[in-house]
Design an enzyme around this catalytic site. Structure first.
Site, mmCIF file in Angstrom:
data_model
loop_
_atom_site.group_PDB
_atom_site.id
_atom_site.type_symbol
_atom_site.label_atom_id
_atom_site.label_comp_id
_atom_site.label_asym_id
_atom_site.label_seq_id
_atom_site.Cartn_x
_atom_site.Cartn_y
_atom_site.Cartn_z
ATOM 1 C CB ALA A 52 -21.661 14.684 21.152
ATOM 2 C CG ASP A 266 -29.023 7.491 6.469
ATOM 3 O OD1 ASP A 266 -28.692 8.472 6.832
ATOM 4 O OD2 ASP A 266 -29.668 6.401 7.035
ATOM 5 C CG HIS A 271 -22.674 3.309 5.518
ATOM 6 N ND1 HIS A 271 -21.766 4.056 5.921
ATOM 7 C CD2 HIS A 271 -23.779 3.642 6.378
ATOM 8 C CE1 HIS A 271 -21.995 4.857 6.846
ATOM 9 N NE2 HIS A 271 -23.339 4.737 7.100
ATOM 10 C CE LYS A 368 -32.620 4.129 8.368
ATOM 11 N NZ LYS A 368 -31.762 3.915 9.485
ATOM 12 C CE LYS A 411 -25.566 -20.808 1.259
ATOM 13 N NZ LYS A 411 -26.568 -19.481 1.226
ATOM 14 C CG ASP A 429 -19.185 -21.474 10.425
ATOM 15 O OD1 ASP A 429 -18.890 -20.254 10.207
ATOM 16 O OD2 ASP A 429 -19.703 -21.957 11.383
HETATM 17 P P1 NDP Z 1 -29.860 -18.837 2.382
HETATM 18 O O1 NDP Z 1 -29.641 -19.593 1.152
HETATM 19 O O2 NDP Z 1 -31.059 -18.932 3.346
HETATM 20 O O3 NDP Z 1 -30.056 -17.147 1.986
HETATM 21 C C1 NDP Z 1 -29.382 -16.754 0.777
HETATM 22 C C2 NDP Z 1 -29.863 -15.381 0.507
HETATM 23 O O4 NDP Z 1 -31.265 -15.216 -0.096
HETATM 24 C C3 NDP Z 1 -30.091 -14.311 1.616
HETATM 25 O O5 NDP Z 1 -29.427 -13.137 1.069
HETATM 26 C C4 NDP Z 1 -31.409 -14.253 2.205
HETATM 27 O O6 NDP Z 1 -31.863 -13.042 2.875
HETATM 28 C C5 NDP Z 1 -31.988 -14.332 0.569
HETATM 29 N N1 NDP Z 1 -33.423 -15.010 0.663
HETATM 30 C C6 NDP Z 1 -34.025 -15.370 1.823
HETATM 31 N N2 NDP Z 1 -35.320 -15.637 1.161
HETATM 32 C C7 NDP Z 1 -35.377 -15.343 -0.043
HETATM 33 C C8 NDP Z 1 -36.504 -15.246 -1.057
HETATM 34 N N3 NDP Z 1 -37.540 -15.837 -0.628
HETATM 35 N N4 NDP Z 1 -36.169 -14.880 -2.288
HETATM 36 C C9 NDP Z 1 -34.880 -14.475 -2.579
HETATM 37 N N5 NDP Z 1 -34.058 -14.288 -1.804
HETATM 38 C C10 NDP Z 1 -34.314 -14.866 -0.413
HETATM 39 O O7 NDP Z 1 -28.492 -18.859 3.135
HETATM 40 P P2 NDP Z 1 -27.849 -17.644 4.361
HETATM 41 O O8 NDP Z 1 -26.419 -17.781 3.964
HETATM 42 O O9 NDP Z 1 -28.721 -16.888 4.501
HETATM 43 O O10 NDP Z 1 -27.825 -18.818 5.480
HETATM 44 C C11 NDP Z 1 -28.933 -19.069 6.112
HETATM 45 C C12 NDP Z 1 -28.947 -18.853 7.746
HETATM 46 O O11 NDP Z 1 -27.782 -19.670 8.168
HETATM 47 C C13 NDP Z 1 -28.512 -17.396 7.955
HETATM 48 O O12 NDP Z 1 -29.216 -16.820 9.010
HETATM 49 C C14 NDP Z 1 -27.045 -17.248 8.213
HETATM 50 O O13 NDP Z 1 -26.588 -16.225 9.158
HETATM 51 C C15 NDP Z 1 -26.876 -18.777 8.824
HETATM 52 N N6 NDP Z 1 -25.431 -19.147 8.868
HETATM 53 C C16 NDP Z 1 -24.833 -18.487 9.763
HETATM 54 C C17 NDP Z 1 -23.221 -18.927 9.399
HETATM 55 C C18 NDP Z 1 -22.560 -18.594 10.852
HETATM 56 O O14 NDP Z 1 -22.956 -17.763 12.047
HETATM 57 N N7 NDP Z 1 -20.975 -18.734 10.895
HETATM 58 C C19 NDP Z 1 -22.819 -19.893 8.616
HETATM 59 C C20 NDP Z 1 -23.872 -20.213 7.635
HETATM 60 C C21 NDP Z 1 -25.013 -19.925 7.858
HETATM 61 P P3 NDP Z 1 -32.538 -11.593 2.602
HETATM 62 O O15 NDP Z 1 -33.809 -11.943 3.284
HETATM 63 O O16 NDP Z 1 -31.749 -10.865 3.075
HETATM 64 O O17 NDP Z 1 -32.768 -11.522 0.988
HETATM 65 C C1 BG6 Z 2 -25.649 5.591 9.936
HETATM 66 C C2 BG6 Z 2 -27.129 6.082 9.148
HETATM 67 O O1 BG6 Z 2 -24.845 6.314 9.027
HETATM 68 O O2 BG6 Z 2 -25.592 4.385 9.713
HETATM 69 C C3 BG6 Z 2 -28.269 5.203 9.928
HETATM 70 O O3 BG6 Z 2 -27.369 7.472 9.002
HETATM 71 C C4 BG6 Z 2 -27.949 3.914 10.298
HETATM 72 O O4 BG6 Z 2 -29.407 5.616 9.220
HETATM 73 C C5 BG6 Z 2 -26.582 3.681 10.839
HETATM 74 O O5 BG6 Z 2 -28.820 3.326 11.132
HETATM 75 C C6 BG6 Z 2 -26.173 1.950 10.687
HETATM 76 O O6 BG6 Z 2 -25.032 2.046 11.478
HETATM 77 P P1 BG6 Z 2 -24.585 0.745 12.282
HETATM 78 O O7 BG6 Z 2 -23.381 0.738 12.629
HETATM 79 O O8 BG6 Z 2 -25.416 0.566 13.479
HETATM 80 O O9 BG6 Z 2 -25.006 -0.292 11.217
#
Ligand code: NDP
Ligand code: BG6
Length: 521
Positions: A52, A266, A271, A368, A411, A429
């Site tokens: 709340a 959760d 979600h 988390k 991409k 983008d």
């Molecule tokens: P990447 O190729 O860097 O990552 C692709 C995915 O691989 C993600 O899900 C990533 O995160 C996961 N990954 C990272 N490390 C590993 C690993 N060691 N093994 C397996 N999976 C891995 O491309 P992104 O699309 O993440 O882009 C890179 C950055 O550029 C990001 O920060 C992105 O936000 C930014 N970007 C921003 C844009 C914008 O703001 N408009 C546009 C394009 C890019 P995870 O750790 O979650 O697994």
């Molecule tokens: C809630 C979960 O539903 O969503 C939380 O109970 C979580 O654990 C939260 O932190 C995340 O919400 P948001 O909007 O901050 O991504």
């Protein structure tokens, strides 16, 4: 797109117009559409609580501030604690984000508030509440909204008392319910049956606040408003779909609640599954809430129940090299038992058995105490068949970033500019902060509470959706608990267990590690 239902004679604008007018509310709402309507009373059960204070009162204030509520709308808190409005105001103040030039309006907001203290199990408090509402409504016909920001333990008695004593006799009544909606299929069905014995489905608004987020609401438009995407949205083109939720903090004193539920209940079962159903459903007949929810239910019905083979579980441990909270693991939380096996991280692979998606893994991952805050949908396309670029071509990926910083980027490969035939990874983008600089993106709760006033259930969970969601997750939840499966430890602030990356590789998600983003966050 017509979003409002305008049922029950409530003269609401289309939601899209209302939201667009937020920057200059006087254009649409001030003194025009809502004036002269019957009174509305918004009751917050659990008014003294955390939700709340952090979400509901701030949201009501912002909607009031922006003239988005029907006039007159008044607010009444209800909880066991004895609180004055002054005390309630102090509790909420930090979260209300009041600007110096809003003080007069803010004062007006609190003048419309009342508070009744009473128990959840006795009738007396509810009678006092009803009397208070009648006074606030001048004993006129009024519409009432009841927000149940309460723990599940008092849920049943509150709804019974509410139904018996507090219903508006002439206006409409709507009840907003927060998760958890049960903890497995049996308890959820029991809750659904209980609610159905008191209220009609059209009176029940089950909140999943992810359905109020900008990019989640955008999924329908992205998919069904773009030929280029709709024609590639299938197993012929898409290799895997990866839906991620990451938070950089642990349970932060919520360990008591969390330990009973765990990350699957959760975040994943609600979600992430809601996002999945919007990504995977067939095109609805129209944008009517029931047409959309019919399609969401259909796709959920095509998903097999998960097995232990489909899942990786983790639990964070403290990082001795970190600072502050980062040093503490989940089991260091004093509200969590020392030998808890509750997962704080889960990755699961779902399979949709229909013509569009057979063979495409849908990977859901949530955790988390990870390395960053991020919620996104990553649609990874197949390799280009008949390669002529000596294996240098990387898969296309369409990324829909829900938060932080809404964005949609594709991409793709391009020729490196200049006198060369090399190829390189780049992106198309759409970053909201740049493209829609002047747009105000309301908080999820603002949109959803406004929907309740308007009577639109499009972004709320229907009971049959809930039933399907529990069908998918209940067997595995029971198995995890029965076998007390030990989650894999991962360091606070890391990307989670390595086993999860392996599971992704096995499920047709390729990570190259070569993509470079040159923009700014
Ligand atoms: P990447 O190729 O860097 O990552 C692709 C995915 O691989 C993600 O899900 C990533 O995160 C996961 N990954 C990272 N490390 C590993 C690993 N060691 N093994 C397996 N999976 C891995 O491309 P992104 O699309 O993440 O882009 C890179 C950055 O550029 C990001 O920060 C992105 O936000 C930014 N970007 C921003 C844009 C914008 O703001 N408009 C546009 C394009 C890019 P995870 O750790 O979650 O697994
Ligand atoms: C809630 C979960 O539903 O969503 C939380 O109970 C979580 O654990 C939260 O932190 C995340 O919400 P948001 O909007 O901050 O991504």
């Amino acid at each position: 797109m017509e979003l409002s239902q305008n049922n029950n004679g409530f003269p609401c604008e289309t939601l899209s117009r209302i939201i667009n007018s937020l920057k200059s509310p006087s254009m649409v709402c001030e003194g025009t559409h809502f004036d002269g309507q019957i009174p509305h009373t918004f009751v917050i059960f659990g008014a003294s609580g955390d939700l709340a204070k952090k979400k509901i009162y701030p949201t009501l204030w912002w909607l009031f501030r922006d003239n988005l509520l029907p006039k007159p709308t008044k607010f009444c808190g209800y909880a066991r604690s004895k609180l004055s409005i002054k005390e309630l105001k102090e509790k909420c103040h930090h979260h209300m984000k009041v600007q110096p030039d809003e003080e007069v309006k803010y004062k007006e907001f609190w003048e419309l508030n009342n508070y009744v203290s009473g128990s959840y199990d006795g009738l007396r408090g509810f009678e006092l509440l009803n009397n208070q509402m009648e006074i606030m409504e001048n004993k006129c016909k009024a519409n009432r909204i009841f927000y149940l920001a309460l723990p599940p333990s008092v849920f049943q008695e509150v709804t019974v008392n509410l139904k018996q004593i507090c219903m508006s006799k002439k206006g409409w009544n709507r009840v907003i319910i927060e998760k958890p909606f049960g903890r497995d299929d049996a308890s959820s069905s029991q809750l659904s049956d209980h609610l159905a014995s008191l209220f009609s489905e059209s009176q029940i608004y089950r909140i999943d606040h992810y359905l109020g987020k900008e990019m989640v609401q955008n999924l329908m438009t992205i998919r069904f408003g773009n030929k280029i995407l709709s024609s590639t949205w299938n197993r012929e083109n898409i290799a895997s779909v990866f839906i991620t939720f990451k938070e950089p903090f642990g349970t932060q004193g919520r360990g008591g609640y969390f330990d009973e539920f765990g990350i699957i209940r959760d975040v994943m079962q609600n979600h992430l599954l809601q996002i999945l159903s919007l990504v995977a459903m067939e095109k609805p007949v129209s944008c009517h809430p029931n047409d959309i929810r019919d399609e969401k239910v259909k796709v959920l019905k095509s998903i097999e129940a998960l097995t232990l083979n489909d899942i990786v579980l983790g639990q964070y441990i403290g990082n001795p090299n970190g600072e502050g909270d980062v040093k503490s693991g989940y089991l260091d939380d004093i509200t969590v038992s020392n030998d808890s096996t509750t997962p704080t991280y889960a990755l699961s692979v779902l399979h949709i058995n229909n013509e569009r998606w057979e063979g495409v893994p849908f990977i859901l991952r949530c955790g988390k105490a990870l390395n960053e805050r991020k919620t996104e949908v990553r649609i990874q396309y197949h390799d280009v068949p008949g390669d002529i670029f000596e294996g240098n071509s990387k898969r296309n990926e369409l990324v829909i970033r829900v938060q932080p910083g809404e964005a949609l980027y594709l991409k793709m490969m391009t020729k490196s500019p200049g006198i060369t035939f090399d190829i390189e990874e780049t992106e198309m983008d759409l970053t909201y902060e740049q493209r829609y600089k002047d747009s105000y993106l309301p908080d999820a709760y603002e949109r959803l509470i406004l929907d309740v006033f308007c009577g639109s259930q499009m972004h709320f969970v229907r009971s049959d959706e809930l039933h399907e969601a529990w069908r998918i997750f209940t067997p595995i939840l029971h198995e995890i608990e029965k076998q007390r499966i030990k989650p894999i430890p991962y360091l606070y602030g890391s990307r989670g267990p390595k086993e999860a990356d392996r599971k992704c590789e096995e499920n047709n998600f390729k990570y190259y590690g070569s993509y470079k983003w040159h923009g700014k966050h």
